[in-house]
Write a protein that holds these residues in place. Sequence first.
Motif, mmCIF file in Angstrom:
data_model
loop_
_atom_site.group_PDB
_atom_site.id
_atom_site.type_symbol
_atom_site.label_atom_id
_atom_site.label_comp_id
_atom_site.label_asym_id
_atom_site.label_seq_id
_atom_site.Cartn_x
_atom_site.Cartn_y
_atom_site.Cartn_z
ATOM 1 N N ALA A 75 0.847 -1.195 0.000
ATOM 2 C CA ALA A 75 0.000 0.000 0.000
ATOM 3 C C ALA A 75 0.879 1.239 0.000
ATOM 4 C CB ALA A 75 -0.918 -0.002 1.206
ATOM 5 N N SER A 76 0.588 2.169 -0.888
ATOM 6 C CA SER A 76 1.368 3.405 -0.957
ATOM 7 C C SER A 76 0.663 4.556 -0.264
ATOM 8 C CB SER A 76 1.631 3.779 -2.424
ATOM 9 O OG SER A 76 0.407 3.987 -3.108
ATOM 10 N N SER A 77 -0.483 4.290 0.348
ATOM 11 C CA SER A 77 -1.289 5.338 0.953
ATOM 12 C C SER A 77 -2.003 4.770 2.160
ATOM 13 C CB SER A 77 -2.309 5.875 -0.068
ATOM 14 O OG SER A 77 -3.318 6.638 0.553
ATOM 15 N N VAL A 78 -2.542 5.655 2.998
ATOM 16 C CA VAL A 78 -3.362 5.185 4.118
ATOM 17 C C VAL A 78 -4.692 4.638 3.623
ATOM 18 C CG1 VAL A 78 -2.319 6.742 5.787
ATOM 19 C CG2 VAL A 78 -4.281 7.519 4.472
ATOM 20 N N PHE A 79 -5.047 4.908 2.372
ATOM 21 C CA PHE A 79 -6.296 4.423 1.795
ATOM 22 C C PHE A 79 -5.999 3.232 0.896
ATOM 23 C CE2 PHE A 79 -7.033 8.938 2.639
ATOM 24 C CZ PHE A 79 -8.157 8.853 3.436
ATOM 25 N N MET A 80 -6.523 2.084 1.290
ATOM 26 C CA MET A 80 -6.266 0.833 0.584
ATOM 27 C C MET A 80 -7.253 0.640 -0.566
ATOM 28 S SD MET A 80 -4.600 -2.066 0.451
ATOM 29 C CE MET A 80 -3.657 -1.827 1.946
ATOM 30 N N ASP A 81 -6.800 -0.046 -1.618
ATOM 31 C CA ASP A 81 -7.677 -0.432 -2.707
ATOM 32 C C ASP A 81 -8.911 -1.134 -2.143
ATOM 33 O OD1 ASP A 81 -8.751 -2.349 -4.774
ATOM 34 O OD2 ASP A 81 -7.216 -1.389 -6.000
ATOM 35 N N LYS A 82 -10.082 -0.740 -2.640
ATOM 36 C CA LYS A 82 -11.346 -1.253 -2.105
ATOM 37 C C LYS A 82 -11.412 -2.781 -2.141
ATOM 38 C CE LYS A 82 -16.348 -1.092 -3.015
ATOM 39 N NZ LYS A 82 -17.404 -0.559 -3.910
ATOM 40 N N THR A 83 -10.857 -3.388 -3.164
ATOM 41 C CA THR A 83 -10.921 -4.845 -3.290
ATOM 42 C C THR A 83 -10.364 -5.520 -2.049
ATOM 43 O OG1 THR A 83 -10.684 -4.677 -5.691
ATOM 44 C CG2 THR A 83 -10.204 -6.818 -4.678
ATOM 45 N N TYR A 84 -9.230 -5.023 -1.565
ATOM 46 C CA TYR A 84 -8.557 -5.651 -0.437
ATOM 47 C C TYR A 84 -9.131 -5.198 0.898
ATOM 48 C CZ TYR A 84 -5.338 -6.615 -4.245
ATOM 49 O OH TYR A 84 -4.810 -7.022 -5.438
ATOM 50 N N SER A 85 -9.451 -3.917 1.017
ATOM 51 C CA SER A 85 -9.972 -3.441 2.303
ATOM 52 C C SER A 85 -11.325 -4.068 2.613
ATOM 53 C CB SER A 85 -10.070 -1.912 2.304
ATOM 54 O OG SER A 85 -11.055 -1.453 1.401
ATOM 55 N N LEU A 86 -12.183 -4.202 1.601
ATOM 56 C CA LEU A 86 -13.491 -4.804 1.851
ATOM 57 C C LEU A 86 -13.385 -6.301 2.145
ATOM 58 C CD1 LEU A 86 -16.195 -3.241 -0.501
ATOM 59 C CD2 LEU A 86 -15.964 -3.070 1.974
ATOM 60 N N ALA A 87 -12.454 -6.972 1.484
ATOM 61 C CA ALA A 87 -12.269 -8.399 1.768
ATOM 62 C C ALA A 87 -11.861 -8.607 3.221
ATOM 63 C CB ALA A 87 -11.222 -8.977 0.826
ATOM 64 N N TRP A 88 -10.965 -7.765 3.707
ATOM 65 C CA TRP A 88 -10.528 -7.881 5.095
ATOM 66 C C TRP A 88 -11.639 -7.429 6.039
ATOM 67 C CZ3 TRP A 88 -8.099 -10.510 8.292
ATOM 68 C CH2 TRP A 88 -7.550 -10.031 9.480
ATOM 69 N N GLN A 89 -12.400 -6.411 5.653
ATOM 70 C CA GLN A 89 -13.497 -5.941 6.491
ATOM 71 C C GLN A 89 -14.528 -7.047 6.697
ATOM 72 O OE1 GLN A 89 -15.067 -2.074 5.588
ATOM 73 N NE2 GLN A 89 -16.995 -2.424 6.629
ATOM 74 N N ARG A 90 -14.825 -7.805 5.661
ATOM 75 C CA ARG A 90 -15.818 -8.869 5.791
ATOM 76 C C ARG A 90 -15.333 -9.965 6.748
ATOM 77 N NH1 ARG A 90 -16.066 -8.043 -0.117
ATOM 78 N NH2 ARG A 90 -17.917 -6.758 -0.546
#
Length: 400
Positions: free
Chosen positions: A35-50
């Motif tokens: 990750a190059s930012s504090v904001f992660m690509d939605k694909t990965y952040s949502l997978a981990w959120q679930r």
Amino acid sequence: MNLDLTEDDVAFRDQVRDFLDAALPPDLQEAGRRASSVFMDKTYSLAWQRILHERGWVAPSWPVEYGGPGWTEMQRYIFAAECARAGAPSLAPMGLKMVGPVIMGFGTPEQKAHYLPRILSGEDYWCQGYSEPGAGSDLGALQLQAVQDGDHYVLNGTKIWTTHAHWANRMFCLVRTRREGKPQAGITFLLLEMASPGVTVRPIITLAGEHEVNQVFFDNVRVPLSGRVGEENQGWTVAKYLLEFERGGGAAAGLRVTLERLVRLASQEQADDGGRLVDEPAFRRRLGQATISLDAIDMTERRVMAALSAGVPPGPASSMLKIQSTELMQQFDELFLLGAAHYGSPYQPEARRAGSTVAPIGPEHSLMAQARYLNNRAASIYGGSNEIQRDILAHRTLGL
């Protein structure tokens, strides 16, 4: 404040580690590392959120009655630290850490019942409609007009630097509902659907070559009055409450892991004199200064988290933490670039992507150095520039 781990804390830490070992898949770990930012690509952040939502751990700071785990301050700190050490991808903060607490604090029972479960599950993915081309740090100057027409507001205007607007299905937004009197007294806080007719999203590509932010245009967009949070023309109060959570800390655990990575890198890299980079006097001095700054941030964050657990908003301390954590992150970025040396220069976005088969130029630790440096230059601007945060501290803390 007792900083030692109790037996219960140690048991909880081991429980978190066991969970991460079992539940965090390698592809999400790789995404977290790259990750190059504090904001992660939605694909990965949502997978981990679930995954976290299924475990009941997706919102560590939320009260139990709204779906939080009921953790203590120390447990939240331990969880953040262990996730950072494991390389877990960050979760999108706009729902969980920003609009979620606002809805708890200002929303109607109907809004809480509808939105909060959808924020937890990731069904609603949010973006923040605050900044405008002529209203960034001076947020009171915003001009996006909202005119009431029956049971709707009609919106015309634009928002800019809107992170992940191209992925979001919801936006929380500040609009102007009155032009007379003090500018801050004519602002209203709205929740709206990004699929509404008249909403147009146009990309803004960052210096690092990435599509993270956008400009959003509103052309006669109709938003139901039921989307208003708080009273009309009281949005400034709601916005300040939200910004305290946006600025209010939670960075120390991740920064601590970043420091550990930096020390490992500097212990392996060679300095100009042939010795280890970590032993080079100028580098070592900067590393020591950064370590002291991190310790100060850590202690302040723990005090803020203790206040939050007692129901007390972070107040001006959130501005202080925003200044210190973003500037320290930028200092770390500069030290990583020193460690990467000439390998930090190549522009290689294809190799940076998680799952890429493109071999990076140079060692793995140098791959993200330049992109993170470029992206994080914005950290001391977004969420209210650090100059504005110093003005807030001068006014609210020193009475100047």
